[in-house]
Write a protein that holds these residues in place. Sequence first.
Motif, PDB file in Angstrom:
ATOM      1  N   THR A  39       0.830  -1.206   0.000  1.00 36.17           N
ATOM      2  CA  THR A  39       0.000   0.000   0.000  1.00 36.17           C
ATOM      3  C   THR A  39       0.862   1.253   0.000  1.00 36.17           C
ATOM      4  O   THR A  39       0.619   2.207  -0.745  1.00 36.17           O
ATOM      5  N   LEU A  40       1.898   1.237   0.859  1.00 35.60           N
ATOM      6  CA  LEU A  40       2.751   2.415   0.961  1.00 35.60           C
ATOM      7  C   LEU A  40       3.511   2.658  -0.341  1.00 35.60           C
ATOM      8  O   LEU A  40       3.701   3.791  -0.769  1.00 35.60           O
ATOM      9  N   LEU A  41       3.929   1.555  -0.991  1.00 34.42           N
ATOM     10  CA  LEU A  41       4.652   1.711  -2.259  1.00 34.42           C
ATOM     11  C   LEU A  41       3.766   2.354  -3.317  1.00 34.42           C
ATOM     12  O   LEU A  41       4.217   3.218  -4.073  1.00 34.42           O
ATOM     13  N   ARG A  71      -4.998   4.677  -4.664  1.00 33.90           N
ATOM     14  CA  ARG A  71      -5.049   3.210  -4.745  1.00 33.90           C
ATOM     15  C   ARG A  71      -4.422   2.799  -6.074  1.00 33.90           C
ATOM     16  O   ARG A  71      -4.070   3.645  -6.891  1.00 33.90           O
ATOM     17  N   LEU A  72      -4.342   1.485  -6.285  1.00 34.17           N
ATOM     18  CA  LEU A  72      -3.669   0.997  -7.484  1.00 34.17           C
ATOM     19  C   LEU A  72      -4.330   1.526  -8.767  1.00 34.17           C
ATOM     20  O   LEU A  72      -3.656   1.954  -9.690  1.00 34.17           O
ATOM     21  N   ALA A 126       4.660  11.927   0.427  1.00 35.31           N
ATOM     22  CA  ALA A 126       3.559  10.965   0.469  1.00 35.31           C
ATOM     23  C   ALA A 126       3.831   9.867   1.493  1.00 35.31           C
ATOM     24  O   ALA A 126       2.933   9.454   2.230  1.00 35.31           O
ATOM     25  N   ILE A 127       5.097   9.400   1.544  1.00 30.74           N
ATOM     26  CA  ILE A 127       5.438   8.321   2.477  1.00 30.74           C
ATOM     27  C   ILE A 127       5.245   8.777   3.929  1.00 30.74           C
ATOM     28  O   ILE A 127       4.601   8.109   4.739  1.00 30.74           O
ATOM     29  N   ILE A 128       5.806   9.947   4.251  1.00 27.84           N
ATOM     30  CA  ILE A 128       5.695  10.433   5.637  1.00 27.84           C
ATOM     31  C   ILE A 128       4.225  10.579   6.021  1.00 27.84           C
ATOM     32  O   ILE A 128       3.797  10.174   7.101  1.00 27.84           O
ATOM     33  N   SER A 129       3.461  11.160   5.094  1.00 28.48           N
ATOM     34  CA  SER A 129       2.053  11.416   5.379  1.00 28.48           C
ATOM     35  C   SER A 129       1.266  10.114   5.538  1.00 28.48           C
ATOM     36  O   SER A 129       0.441   9.974   6.435  1.00 28.48           O
TER      37      SER A 129
END
Lengths: 410, 249
Positions: free
Chosen positions: A55-57, A182-183, A287-290
């Motif tokens: 999901t994170l990726l 999402r994907l 985006a990752i941090i959030s």
Amino acid sequence: MQRELPSSVPLMTDSNSRRPALPGGIWRSLGITLMAILLFVLITNQFFNVRYDYTLLVVALGGAVLGLLSGVIGSFAVLRQQSLMGDALSHAALPGVAIAFMLVGRQMGALLIGAAIASWLGAQFIRAVTSTTRIKQDAAMGITLAAFFAIGLALLTIIQGQQNASQAGLAQFIFGQAASIRLDSLLTIALVGSAILLITALFWKELKLLTFDPVFAATIMRTQPVEALLSTLIVVVIVMGLQVAGVILMVGLLIAPAVAARQWSRRLDQMVVLAGIFGAFAGGTGAIISAADSGLPTGPLIIIMASIIVGVSILFAPERGVVWELWKQRRERVSFARRNVLISLYRHAQSHGDNYAWAPQELITGLYDGPGKRALGWLEQHNQAVKSGTRWQLTGSGLQAAEQFLNEHR
Amino acid sequence: MPDQTPPIALDIEDLTVAYRSQPVVWDLDLHVPPGVLMAIVGPNGAGKSTLIKAALGLVPRAAGSVHFFGKPYDEVRLRVGYVPQRGSVDWDFPTTVLDLTLMGLYGKLGWIRRPGRAEFDRAMHALEQVGLQDFAHRQIGQLSGGQQQRSFIARALVQDADLYFMDEPFAAVDAVTEAAIVNLLQELRSLQRTVIVVHHDLDTVTDYFDHVTLLNVELIASGPTTEAFTEANIRRTYGSRTLKALGVS
């Protein structure tokens, strides 16, 4: 009447002209960025327990692709000196999102189309005001930005009063929420993104000429279609970016990577590629941090990352950076002081009718102070002057250097 | 000798250009024979640049018609070259002198196609003509004012046009650049090209140009410098007080 011209202006011989522009600059920056990504992943994984799961990726990739597109297209906006236009267009998108929601409910595709229409209307409104009244463009943009944004906020309040839980998702358009990617939306982003990059590459020379010299461009090609194309690209990128950056801060994602990239580049292609890399880095990491800490909206985080890149670029970029500039000034001052001290010694000696007359140190330090003292030390080290007690004397090579310098600058 | 060349290079009839209902160029007729070097002179605000821009369709015409070599501009676009004022662009734009010169060929290349070997060679040749061959890979922001002007002219030279408009190419340039431009103008004339130059320096009009147009919103006079560049015409263009201030007698 006889016209007076300076007798001769030497054409400077140019030692740099054959040097390829910014040797390895792109690769160096790419390398640095890759290392920064690795470092970021390591630190967040080791010390903040961020799990790099599927999901994170997806979220990270979505943020990165949107950042890349913003950097690429934002470069043209920055170079056309239309940075603020991006701000107006993104704020203008909000009422479109709200109206689309009122009509069809929470369907991402419809919301984005609504955003695009409102943003486009905002652009037309600015153009109409600028061309039919005496209001200047910056004022027209300010008015449009505020009016559209205010309408958007008012509509959102109405929606919140009417409906219940389902409207919560709309807040993401104000500050951005990358976790919503999402994907399937990632695939849409990737598809539209590829089209944008392809179009940019195809019409590269047209976009470049329009950006650099629109007046000349109008004499050799039809500029309206290119103008419309560029505006469309900017609107599409803004609308897609709203999901992660939000209407308030979207302008930062558009502008900051381009501003940073300009510092490191000598050609437009370098600038656009670098802006893409910087944008991708800021978008991805933000985006990752959030997403890792769901309480934080993405927009501010992305812009903080982008601003760090801008700060580093403004300070440390070669040729354009502040530190570079200071270092260059210092180097010039030092070599200037050395030359002047050498010539003072020479002049003093000449005035005493002896090439190797001794000069008291106070003569130099009185004239040049600290830099003079350092310059004397340098001349001594380089065998152009010798010291005896507090007196100084030119050496043979010092005498030669002084005479050569005076000859060159006669 | 100039029998094969078309009768007229630039033919302007009844041209009027207005800005917010204020006429900038008023009912102007201008006929420029081919192969001449023509200066356009007149006081500030006389409409010199506007005249060029209206001829090129860059500003809308309120009235009148413009023909190049007997045809409307759209049909002969590539035969007309243009050197805008140097200050009209941001010289901090990230590009090199060579790349700037290549832009002159974008029109001939058409959509999408990229410049190749042949275009590079032509651009390098144009840079040699203006004495900038050693600066080809320099960033344009590192050029001096005169070098910037010469790179702009190189961009127009690669267009290989039959008629050139140059908007104040002599404004604030160094002596080397001024001499280089004068040489180029002579060279273009020897190739039977027509060059129309917005010019400010009345002292050099007769030295540099063989034709002159005196303009102050309305056309005052136009023709060979020996006939048109008279004291009376200059006085009518600038007003006698200005003339004394300029030291022309």
